[in-house]
Motif scaffolding. Structure first.
Motif, short mmCIF file in Angstrom:
data_model
loop_
_atom_site.label_atom_id
_atom_site.label_comp_id
_atom_site.label_asym_id
_atom_site.label_seq_id
_atom_site.Cartn_x
_atom_site.Cartn_y
_atom_site.Cartn_z
N ASP A 202 0.89 -1.27 -0.16
CA ASP A 202 -0.06 0.09 0.07
C ASP A 202 0.75 1.16 0.19
O ASP A 202 0.25 2.36 -0.02
CB ASP A 202 -0.85 -0.11 1.19
N GLY A 203 2.19 1.03 0.25
CA GLY A 203 3.00 2.23 0.16
C GLY A 203 3.41 2.97 1.33
O GLY A 203 3.87 3.88 1.47
N VAL A 204 2.43 2.57 2.55
CA VAL A 204 2.68 3.03 3.74
C VAL A 204 2.96 2.15 4.77
O VAL A 204 4.25 2.34 5.24
CB VAL A 204 1.01 3.69 4.09
N ASP A 205 2.43 1.15 5.15
CA ASP A 205 2.72 0.11 5.93
C ASP A 205 3.40 -1.01 5.40
O ASP A 205 4.12 -1.89 5.86
CB ASP A 205 1.68 -0.07 6.90
N PRO B 216 4.78 7.09 5.85
CA PRO B 216 5.12 6.01 5.04
C PRO B 216 6.65 5.54 5.82
O PRO B 216 7.44 5.98 5.99
CB PRO B 216 5.30 6.01 3.50
N LYS C 298 10.00 6.44 4.71
CA LYS C 298 10.66 7.84 4.56
C LYS C 298 11.27 8.34 5.65
O LYS C 298 12.31 9.04 5.26
CB LYS C 298 9.10 8.73 4.66
N THR D 110 6.99 -5.86 5.72
CA THR D 110 7.98 -5.41 4.85
C THR D 110 9.13 -6.45 4.31
O THR D 110 10.00 -6.09 3.65
CB THR D 110 8.83 -4.19 5.05
#
Length: 484
Positions: free
Chosen positions: A41-44, A178, A181, A254
């Motif tokens: 999802d590009g965040v978690d 995210p 980052k 991740t």
């Protein structure tokens, strides 16, 4: 010195022997798509390298636990080494590995969801509340402790309030942005600083031939210092910590392949055990025994001990850098504590975290509560944290045992340490000032009865779940995005 060196060797050997056994027994599936790809999802949820994940995991789980806890545990003498070594290899690393791998098999699920699936729906609600309480306590403790260390390091030139607000500001960003980052970008640097600091202190203890106490039959049980249950709640993160069960799902989301799990989850717990050994040894040997350590603790707390150890072993300049490495520990666990709390609540209320607005909806109340808790005495918060921490570890180990029981694998590797820490925590609550204030003898007996009853209930539930053929894994049909 021999006890210290042998303990370090045993920890490393544990990774290559027992860790390898746990991995083989669990049965990794390299071809299986992980949540990092399936739920990206590009965040978690997003894939990161095993080296980066390992350093993030180490900093996530470390906090002040493997330093402050062992410093306090050093008051018990060399017997603390036994708990760090055995606890780390057979309990803590198993706990972290099973939590991480079972989470990977279930789309990166956090402990409350796993508890609900494997221990019953009621446990989902209980563990959800418990985990959030633990994470808020951790986040708060890991604001006040590094703020105090920084305040002392700067000789009070910057007010404690400003430092605290600065740390809170960082936590807010790390919680909301995210994961790649801030956390993914800066943690490798912080991790290097932590490892250099700890290895530097440990190396100088050996080079300077500091007289680290040896384990003997005479000091196996210190005078007027009951080992059980206090030692096992004083040294947590360096041996076994339920806080880790709230952190590993961050990295399970991740991780690129299941094969990386032993390095990331089991291996980083071993690394934490080595850090704990270094600081326990330093605290035992540099202050003329328990009396000197007690006096220093009374004067300036564990923060002063950290500062003195660093300066004595590494000198003023390098020692200051080592203290900065220690300060990094709680900060890099505090931010992920709040991040984990946000993710757990989001999963519980089924609120997607794609938009910043929805992340703020959960995060703002968490920080308001934490700010209020900073007004409470640190020592009181730490007592509740210690109890909640090990109770969470027991729950996570029972989840692991249930998973392995249903899979017809060696569930004893999780059940034995789970039952032990359950008994330990129960005895503590029955006896402690913050608990029921019963005598130790009464607490020992009542704790045993309660623990036996709960283990029996576990077996009944396990037999029922096995008969019902409870699904161990979330079905994943899309294998197209597996990392090459």
């Amino acid at each position: 010195m021999y006890t210290f060196i042998i303990s370090i060797i045993l920890l490393v050997a544990g990774y290559f022997t027992y860790g390898k056994y746990i991995e083989k027994m669990f049965g990794v599936k390299e071809e299986r798509a992980t949540p990092a790809y399936v739920n990206q999802d590009g965040v978690d949820y997003l894939p990161m390298s095993s080296n980066k994940n390992s350093l993030i995991q180490l900093l996530n789980i470390a906090g002040v636990g493997p330093i402050f806890g062992p410093i306090m545990g050093a008051l018990y003498g060399p017997v603390a080494f036994i708990w760090i070594v055995l606890g780390c290899i057979f309990a803590g690393a198993v706990h972290d590995y099973l939590t991480g791998m079972i989470s990977i098999r279930n789309r990166g699920a956090h402990l409350p969801e796993l508890a609900g699936k494997f221990l019953g729906k009621v446990m989902k609600h209980v563990v959800n509340a418990f985990a959030i309480l633990l994470l808020i306590l951790v986040g708060t403790v890991f604001v006040t402790s590094p703020a105090s260390l920084l305040h002392n390091l700067m000789n009070g030139k910057v007010s404690l309030l400003i430092i605290t607000l600065f740390i809170f500001g960082y936590y807010i960003l790390a919680t909301l942005l995210p994961i790649d980052k801030i956390i993914g970008r800066f943690y490798p640097i912080f991790g290097a600083l932590l490892l250099v600091a700890s290895l530097g202190v440990g190396g100088m203890l050996i080079i300077q031939q500091v007289p680290i106490p040896e384990l003997t039959l005479a000091n196996l049980h210190p005078d007027q210092m009951p080992i059980f249950p206090l030692l096992f709640l004083t040294i947590t993160c360096g041996a076994l910590s339920g806080f880790h069960a709230t952190q590993t799902p961050i990295i399970s989301r991740t991780t690129q392949t299941e094969k990386q799990g032993r390095k990331i989850f089991y291996g980083m717990m071993i690394a934490e055990g080595i850090i704990a050994m270094v600081w326990a040894a330093a605290a035992m040997s540099l202050f003329q025994g328990a009396n000197g350590l007690n006096e220093l603790l009374a004067t300036g707390g564990t923060g002063l001990v950290v500062s003195e150890v660093a300066k004595v072993t590494l000198g003023a300049v390098v020692g200051t850098l080592a203290v900065l490495g220690v300060i990094v520990l709680p900060i890099t666990s505090g931010d992920t504590a709040f991040r984990s709390a946000r993710m757990i609540i989001a999963d519980y209320i089924k609120l997607p975290q794609f938009s910043m607005k929805k992340r703020l909806l959960i995060a703002v109340p968490l920080f308001v509560i934490s700010i209020a808790l900073t007004q409470i005495d640190f020592n009181i918060l730490w007592r509740y944290f210690s109890w909640a921490n090990q109770a969470t570890a027991a729950i996570a180990l029972f989840v692991g045992a249930m998973y392995l029981f249903i899979a017809r694998k060696n569930y004893w590797v999780a059940l034995i340490p789970g039952a032990f820490i359950l008994y330990t925590t129960t005895v503590y609550i029955l006896n402690a000032e913050i608990g029921f204030r019963q005598s130790l003898n009464v607490s020992y007996v009542a704790g045993a009865v309660i623990s036996v009853v709960l283990v029996i209930l576990f077996f009944k539930a396990a037999q029922k779940s096995r008969a019902a053929e409870l699904s161990l894994e979330v079905d994943i049909s899309d294998y197209r995005n597996i990392a090459s």
